[in-house]
Design a protein around this motif. Structure first.
Motif, PDB file in Angstrom:
ATOM      1  N   ASP A 143      47.661 -16.696  43.374  1.00 51.58           N
ATOM      2  CA  ASP A 143      48.436 -15.478  43.610  1.00 51.58           C
ATOM      3  C   ASP A 143      47.840 -14.214  43.179  1.00 51.58           C
ATOM      4  O   ASP A 143      48.215 -12.835  43.429  1.00 51.58           O
ATOM      5  CB  ASP A 143      49.727 -15.575  42.475  1.00 51.58           C
ATOM      6  N   VAL A 171      42.455 -28.166  47.761  1.00 49.12           N
ATOM      7  CA  VAL A 171      44.139 -28.086  47.595  1.00 49.12           C
ATOM      8  C   VAL A 171      44.909 -29.310  48.262  1.00 49.12           C
ATOM      9  O   VAL A 171      44.488 -29.551  49.398  1.00 49.12           O
ATOM     10  CB  VAL A 171      44.615 -26.566  48.224  1.00 49.12           C
ATOM     11  N   ALA A 172      45.733 -29.744  47.713  1.00 53.32           N
ATOM     12  CA  ALA A 172      46.508 -30.924  48.344  1.00 53.32           C
ATOM     13  C   ALA A 172      47.206 -30.211  49.325  1.00 53.32           C
ATOM     14  O   ALA A 172      47.914 -29.432  49.142  1.00 53.32           O
ATOM     15  CB  ALA A 172      47.207 -31.563  47.180  1.00 53.32           C
ATOM     16  N   THR A 173      47.132 -30.960  50.359  1.00 46.37           N
ATOM     17  CA  THR A 173      47.939 -30.600  51.693  1.00 46.37           C
ATOM     18  C   THR A 173      49.104 -31.658  51.986  1.00 46.37           C
ATOM     19  O   THR A 173      49.261 -32.622  51.354  1.00 46.37           O
ATOM     20  CB  THR A 173      47.216 -30.381  52.840  1.00 46.37           C
ATOM     21  N   PHE A 194      49.372 -21.699  49.174  1.00 42.58           N
ATOM     22  CA  PHE A 194      50.053 -21.316  48.302  1.00 42.58           C
ATOM     23  C   PHE A 194      49.962 -22.045  46.831  1.00 42.58           C
ATOM     24  O   PHE A 194      50.087 -21.620  45.673  1.00 42.58           O
ATOM     25  CB  PHE A 194      51.457 -20.937  48.505  1.00 42.58           C
ATOM     26  N   ASP A 195      49.775 -23.302  47.322  1.00 41.58           N
ATOM     27  CA  ASP A 195      49.489 -24.168  45.895  1.00 41.58           C
ATOM     28  C   ASP A 195      48.210 -24.507  45.157  1.00 41.58           C
ATOM     29  O   ASP A 195      47.897 -24.721  44.204  1.00 41.58           O
ATOM     30  CB  ASP A 195      49.893 -25.603  46.455  1.00 41.58           C
ATOM     31  N   GLY A 196      47.551 -23.361  45.609  1.00 43.79           N
ATOM     32  CA  GLY A 196      46.035 -23.425  44.990  1.00 43.79           C
ATOM     33  C   GLY A 196      46.000 -22.640  43.666  1.00 43.79           C
ATOM     34  O   GLY A 196      46.893 -21.611  43.431  1.00 43.79           O
ATOM     35  N   ARG A 197      45.264 -22.993  42.757  1.00 42.81           N
ATOM     36  CA  ARG A 197      45.465 -22.478  41.321  1.00 42.81           C
ATOM     37  C   ARG A 197      44.558 -20.988  41.507  1.00 42.81           C
ATOM     38  O   ARG A 197      43.591 -20.896  41.906  1.00 42.81           O
ATOM     39  CB  ARG A 197      44.682 -23.220  40.347  1.00 42.81           C
ATOM     40  N   ASN A 210      56.408 -22.386  53.781  1.00 41.18           N
ATOM     41  CA  ASN A 210      55.516 -22.632  52.622  1.00 41.18           C
ATOM     42  C   ASN A 210      54.360 -22.990  53.285  1.00 41.18           C
ATOM     43  O   ASN A 210      54.084 -23.776  54.368  1.00 41.18           O
ATOM     44  CB  ASN A 210      56.051 -23.432  51.717  1.00 41.18           C
ATOM     45  N   HIS A 211      53.121 -22.524  52.672  1.00 38.71           N
ATOM     46  CA  HIS A 211      51.776 -23.047  53.449  1.00 38.71           C
ATOM     47  C   HIS A 211      50.854 -23.686  52.225  1.00 38.71           C
ATOM     48  O   HIS A 211      51.294 -23.324  50.863  1.00 38.71           O
ATOM     49  CB  HIS A 211      51.088 -21.971  53.809  1.00 38.71           C
ATOM     50  N   PRO A 212      50.308 -24.817  52.312  1.00 37.68           N
ATOM     51  CA  PRO A 212      49.447 -25.410  51.264  1.00 37.68           C
ATOM     52  C   PRO A 212      48.786 -24.465  50.493  1.00 37.68           C
ATOM     53  O   PRO A 212      48.505 -24.846  49.355  1.00 37.68           O
ATOM     54  CB  PRO A 212      48.896 -26.745  52.074  1.00 37.68           C
TER      55      PRO A 212
END
Length: 176
Positions: A138, A174-176, A132-135, A128-130
């Motif tokens: 996708d 983005v939260a890391t 990918f959590d960005g709004r 997983n990479h941080p």
């Protein structure tokens, strides 16, 4: 104790040309840790990001030469020193026979070094990479273009000021 990872800021764009212009501006502003995420290959993006040339080719060459040299030395040692057999008055050091095995070992050594180098340079087996959590990230595989900035001095306000006039769809941390 390890240092915390640098903050990650994502800028989202509609088209590849704007992404290339944004990457150039961010690089000229002195931001480091630039990366881009696109749904297809974009010509000129690597130059805009000023990505370094990976040393994988040299590593593969050296591993292939080392494997070939090792197998050649092993064949020579076994035929000349360890178990010398004179058959049909042929010389003990029959190098044409040794070249076939050496070539195959060189190809195998270079291939294994290439696979290992690919995994190391890609940071695998990281699952997983941080980013990918960005709004909305996708959409990077569909129709959006993202510029990721991983720099200790990066914040959304500074990046938005740098990208002024390029009209990014969004600039967010983005939260890391």
């Amino acid at each position: 104790m390890t240092a915390p990872p640098p903050p990650l800021v994502l800028a989202e764009f509609r088209d590849p040309d704007t992404l290339i212009a944004a990457a150039r501006r961010a690089r000229e502003a002195g931001l480091r840790g630039l990366d881009a995420h696109t749904p297809f290959a974009v010509e000129g993006l690597a130059a805009a990001l000023d990505l370094p040339t990976p040393p994988l080719r040299r590593i593969m060459l050296l591993a292939g030469l080392a494997a070939a040299g090792f197998v050649y030395a092993l064949c020579w040692y076994s035929a000349v020193i360890d178990y010398p057999l004179v058959l049909g008055s042929r010389p003990l050091h029959s190098w044409p026979v040794f070249l076939v095995l050496s070539f195959e070992a060189g190809v195998l050594g270079a291939t294994l070094a290439g696979i290992a180098g690919l995994f190391v340079s890609a940071g695998l087996p990281r699952l997983n990479h941080p980013v990918f959590d960005g709004r909305g990230f996708d959409r990077a595989s569909q129709d959006r273009f993202f510029l990721a900035v991983s720099d200790p001095e990066a914040d959304p306000a500074r990046l938005e000021a740098i990208l002024d006039g390029l009209a990014p769809l969004s600039v967010r941390a983005v939260a890391t």
